[in-house]
Design an enzyme around this catalytic site. Structure first.
Site, PDB file in Angstrom:
ATOM      1  N   ASP A   1       0.836  -1.188   0.000  1.00  0.00           N
ATOM      2  CA  ASP A   1       0.000   0.000   0.000  1.00  0.00           C
ATOM      3  C   ASP A   1       0.872   1.239   0.000  1.00  0.00           C
ATOM      4  O   ASP A   1       1.984   1.226  -0.545  1.00  0.00           O
ATOM      5  CB  ASP A   1      -0.950  -0.041   1.216  1.00  0.00           C
ATOM      6  CG  ASP A   1      -2.293   0.577   0.915  1.00  0.00           C
ATOM      7  OD1 ASP A   1      -2.382   1.811   0.917  1.00  0.00           O
ATOM      8  OD2 ASP A   1      -3.254  -0.183   0.654  1.00  0.00           O
TER       9      ASP A   1
ATOM     10  N   HIS B   1      -3.861   6.005   3.447  1.00  0.00           N
ATOM     11  CA  HIS B   1      -4.593   4.776   3.138  1.00  0.00           C
ATOM     12  C   HIS B   1      -3.936   3.556   3.756  1.00  0.00           C
ATOM     13  O   HIS B   1      -4.598   2.676   4.312  1.00  0.00           O
ATOM     14  CB  HIS B   1      -4.705   4.606   1.625  1.00  0.00           C
ATOM     15  CG  HIS B   1      -5.606   3.486   1.214  1.00  0.00           C
ATOM     16  ND1 HIS B   1      -5.163   2.208   0.996  1.00  0.00           N
ATOM     17  CD2 HIS B   1      -6.943   3.459   1.003  1.00  0.00           C
ATOM     18  CE1 HIS B   1      -6.177   1.441   0.651  1.00  0.00           C
ATOM     19  NE2 HIS B   1      -7.270   2.180   0.655  1.00  0.00           N
TER      20      HIS B   1
ATOM     21  N   SER C   1     -11.686  -1.728   0.421  1.00  0.00           N
ATOM     22  CA  SER C   1     -10.428  -1.604   1.157  1.00  0.00           C
ATOM     23  C   SER C   1     -10.602  -2.113   2.584  1.00  0.00           C
ATOM     24  O   SER C   1      -9.800  -2.907   3.082  1.00  0.00           O
ATOM     25  CB  SER C   1      -9.967  -0.151   1.175  1.00  0.00           C
ATOM     26  OG  SER C   1      -9.582   0.287  -0.091  1.00  0.00           O
TER      27      SER C   1
END
Length: 802
Positions: free
Chosen positions: A285, A322, A529
């Site tokens: 990520d 994120h 996600s």
């Protein structure tokens, strides 16, 4: 009777349970498909004229080659057009003895469109098709048919190929302006990378350093215009296929959560230090802000890596934290995709592999659940891409099998209540989540309570237990591709006020860690996600609790433990057994919502048996064609007496078979000879009314039927039937009387074809295939102990073996 017995008994692992049985191929009567109806002389004349014109253009092209550019075997590419229904003709277009290869196939985009195959023809074999056509025109076979009819009658026309002929993405993606420079995926023929780099330098084509390799293809990224690619095709034999390089994925940011420092400190006080298990969740990520107080105790600085040292390992504002959000969900569960800047085009399969390798080099002894919620739009409706095939390859690597968990992707557009489920069914799963070997995760939601007074007039878009509004599905994929998503986890909901499109509000999202703890500790996350992070946490828990389980087994247990919510189940039941409708629902919901308790533990009336085994699917003797070799028969230690005593009481049976395939991508029509998967495995369950010998015969028949494309049997009384035989994970459900189940005490696992068999020159025909088989029997509502008798039987068998 009560059905809430505690789950306090580990599933039973059946060791050395499978009996290898040689495959006994039955006698075959193969009826060849009908060929196109052609007027022989006229067709031969028209085709010879078309081939002659193509050869004339090819000779002129070869004569005009620039000696400073040309590389490889002298030759040319032909584009051969066939009727869209004549896929079987693709396997007849090439000849390995002549070093002719079908390199790319462009599928019909509309009903009635033709198939277009591109074939590389060495100059020394330039008259191959003319000879075939002449024999078709003048010579009969012993049966009185024109010689070479299966090939020649299936060809509509032939012309000299261009770069556009080798382009296998949707035609709209091919640049209209031949001088527009764009990024391409260049799929190279085997062993030709050095020549490609040489001619690319001569033609001023910019290349990226990353590459991914497969058994017959190597893929690089190139910046070029179509006119230059035409020169590349004319001056070399290196290119197999061209596709557009896809843009990097986009994420969509949700609203931040309330600042809750006191909650964070209270939770931190209850966290124990990590144990010594060599298990980790590996997130690919945007980095992680490990200074967050809820993350720092559980993430060592040495375990943070980056592909590019200039990026650093910290989370970045550009991605709105994120990675930190993903880390919070993976560690804690519920404590949004966000906008990321576009990178320069990269080959994401290569980057994914390098990212995983860095984590493995740091701590090679760890077992990992590798999770990635980074996706890109996939217009190919399930067709493998360079990225998804790379994921399959990373999962399969024989020396290091990997469990990779991918998000199904999110719908980016504004959504309204009227869009829910309709849009989900029309928006296909993103790339690379079509990967066969990965566990693909969609999102459902039970988040329906809106408490914030600022949103008092809002209502949730999705009802409780339904698919999360943004989650993608595989409903519109062609039937041949796998079921995706495999499972769904909580992904939050959207709220609407009856006028504006749905939006993310904190009440309907999941609480997680914020990437700037100096500002606040909590934020929210949602969509696939969040669901993917949930799945990663569950996979890590299984790896820690069951250290001997293979990645294939962990994937099987997650899927096997899943159940449809009441809302989902109601839709399945409303189909009244109509398999086509049920199949569409499975492509929407996967196999449901997993449960860690069910994945790890049985109970007295709910017994799970696990097999980890292997077989050799194929063999070759001398120079003969490879053929099917092994099947495995698993006799199950059934609690027959207990089941028989229940008589007509309804019981349930569930079977999941999980294995990894070795991919061989490249768009060549996906014919029998050109298959994506190395092999396939299937399971069949013994019927109550058949003997073991009759069961063996039925398995052989099922394998033969699949190889010949005949309708498969053995699934009529199962919920999904032979639809389950997609991809490399197969699950199905049966219900019936306990007396019937008592006699269904054997499962057969058998191979079906793949490129290991069809391409013996790649020398993989003797490879072994390992698999996990999970079988559960349930007697819901019955106060019966079906676990203990089986446990006792296995204990006795172990004592005897010892």
């Amino acid at each position: 009777m009560a059905d809430d017995f505690p789950r306090d008994r580990p599933h039973l692992l059946l060791r050395n349970n499978g009996v290898r049985e040689p495959y006994r191929r039955p006698n075959q009567v193969i009826t060849p498909p009908a060929l196109p109806d052609r007027e022989r002389a006229a067709h031969a004349q028209a085709l010879a004229q078309a081939v002659g014109q193509a050869l004339g253009a090819a000779r002129q092209q070869m004569a005009g080659r620039d000696a400073g550019v040309a590389v490889g075997t002298p030759g040319f590419y032909l584009e051969i057009q066939l009727p869209g229904s004549e896929r079987a003709g693709l396997d007849l277009l090439a000849d390995r003895r002549q070093h002719m290869e079908v390199v790319a196939v462009r599928e019909p985009e509309q009903p009635g469109d033709p198939l277009r195959a591109s074939v590389f023809v060495p100059a020394r074999a330039e008259n191959f098709y003319l000879r075939k056509i002449e024999a078709y025109r003048t010579t009969d076979t012993q049966s009185g048919r024109p010689r070479n009819e299966p090939l020649v009658s299936r060809i509509d026309t032939v012309r000299l190929a261009t770069a556009h002929s080798l382009f296998t993405d949707e035609d709209r993606l091919f640049p209209i302006d031949p001088n527009e420079r764009v990024w391409w995926e260049v799929w190279l023929r085997d062993g030709r990378r050095e020549n490609f780099e040489r001619v690319a330098q001569a033609l001023n084509i910019t290349l990226r350093p990353h590459a991914v390799r497969f058994p017959e293809r190597e893929i690089l990224l190139a910046l070029s215009d179509a006119a230059t690619l035409d020169r590349l095709v004319a001056h070399s034999d290196v290119v197999a296929e061209l596709r557009r390089a896809k843009d990097t994925p986009a994420f969509f940011m949700g609203l931040g959560g309330a600042e809750q420092r006191a909650w964070s400190e209270e939770l931190l006080a209850r966290i124990g230090p990590p144990g010594q298990e060599n298990v980790a969740v590996c997130l690919l990520d945007s980095g992680v802000r490990r200074t967050h107080p809820l993350i720092e105790p559980l993430l060592a600085a040495a375990d943070c890596h980056t592909i590019n040292p200039a990026w650093g390992v910290d989370d970045t504002p550009a991605w709105q934290g994120h990675g930190t959000r993903m880390a919070g969900i993976s560690l804690y569960g519920d404590l949004v995709p966000v906008a990321g800047p576009a990178n320069d085009p990269e080959l994401y399969g290569a980057i994914t592999g390098e990212a995983i390798a860095r984590a493995e080099v740091q701590a090679p002894q760890r077992r990992r659940a590798i999770a990635m919620a980074v996706t890109s739009v996939n217009p190919a409706r399930g067709r493998p891409s360079s990225w998804s095939a790379s994921v399959d390859q990373l999962c399969f690597e024989e020396a290091n099998r990997r469990l990779i968990i991918l998000s199904a992707g999110n719908i980016a557009d504004d959504l309204t209540p009227e869009d829910h489920l309709t849009r989900n069914d029309l928006e296909p799963v993103d790339d690379p989540a079509q990967a066969w070997n990965a566990l693909t995760v969609g999102a459902f939601t039970e988040k329906v309570d809106i408490i914030d007074p600022d949103f008092a007039d809002y209502t949730p878009i999705a009802p409780a237990g339904e698919l999360s509004p943004r989650s993608r599905t595989s409903v519109i994929w062609d039937r041949q591709w796998p079921v995706k998503p495999d499972v769904v986890f909580e992904g939050g909901n959207l709220a609407h006020d009856g006028t504006l499109p749905g939006e993310q509000i904190d009440d309907l999202q999941l609480l997680t860690t914020y990437f700037r703890p100096e500002s606040r500790h909590f934020t929210t996350i949602g969509d696939t996600s969040a669901a993917t992070a949930y799945a990663a946490g569950m996979a890590g828990a299984i790896l820690a609790a069951r250290p001997t389980y293979w990645p294939e087994t962990v994937r099987a247990l997650i899927v096997h433990s899943a159940e449809w919510t009441p809302a989902m189940r109601a839709r399945v039941d409303a189909c009244h057994g109509a398999k086509t409708q049920i199949q569409s629902l499975v492509r929407r919901y996967g196999y449901g919502v997993p449960d860690l308790g069910r994945a790890l533990l049985s109970t007295r009336n709910d017994l799970t048996l696990i097999v980890q085994d292997e077989l050799q699917p194929f063999q070759r003797e001398g120079t003969a064609a490879a053929k099917t070799r092994d099947m495995k028969l698993h006799r199950l230690p059934w609690p027959k007496d207990e089941l028989a005593a229940l008589d007509d009481a309804q019981v349930e049976l569930r079977v999941t078979l999980s294995y990894f395939i070795e991919p061989n991508p490249g768009e060549r029509g996906w014919t029998r000879r050109h298959r994506y998967a190395s092999h396939g495995l299937r399971f069949r369950m013994k019927l109550a009314t058949e003997s073991v010998d009759e069961f063996r015969a039925r398995i052989n028949q099922a394998a033969r039927d699949e190889e010949e494309g005949a309708p498969g049997g053995g699934g009529e009384d199962w919920l999904l039937g032979t639809f389950r035989d997609r991809g490399s994970l197969h699950a199905d459900f049966w219900s019936g009387s306990a007396a019937d189940l008592a006699e269904r005490d054997a499962v057969g696992v058998f191979p079906v074809g793949g490129w290991w068999k069809e391409k013996p020159y790649l020398e993989r025909f003797d490879a072994l295939a390992q698999y996990a088989l999970v079988v559960t029997i349930r007697a819901p509502g019955s106060n019966v102990d079906i676990f203990t008798p089986v446990e006792t039987t296995l204990a006795i068998q172990t004592t005897v073996e010892t």
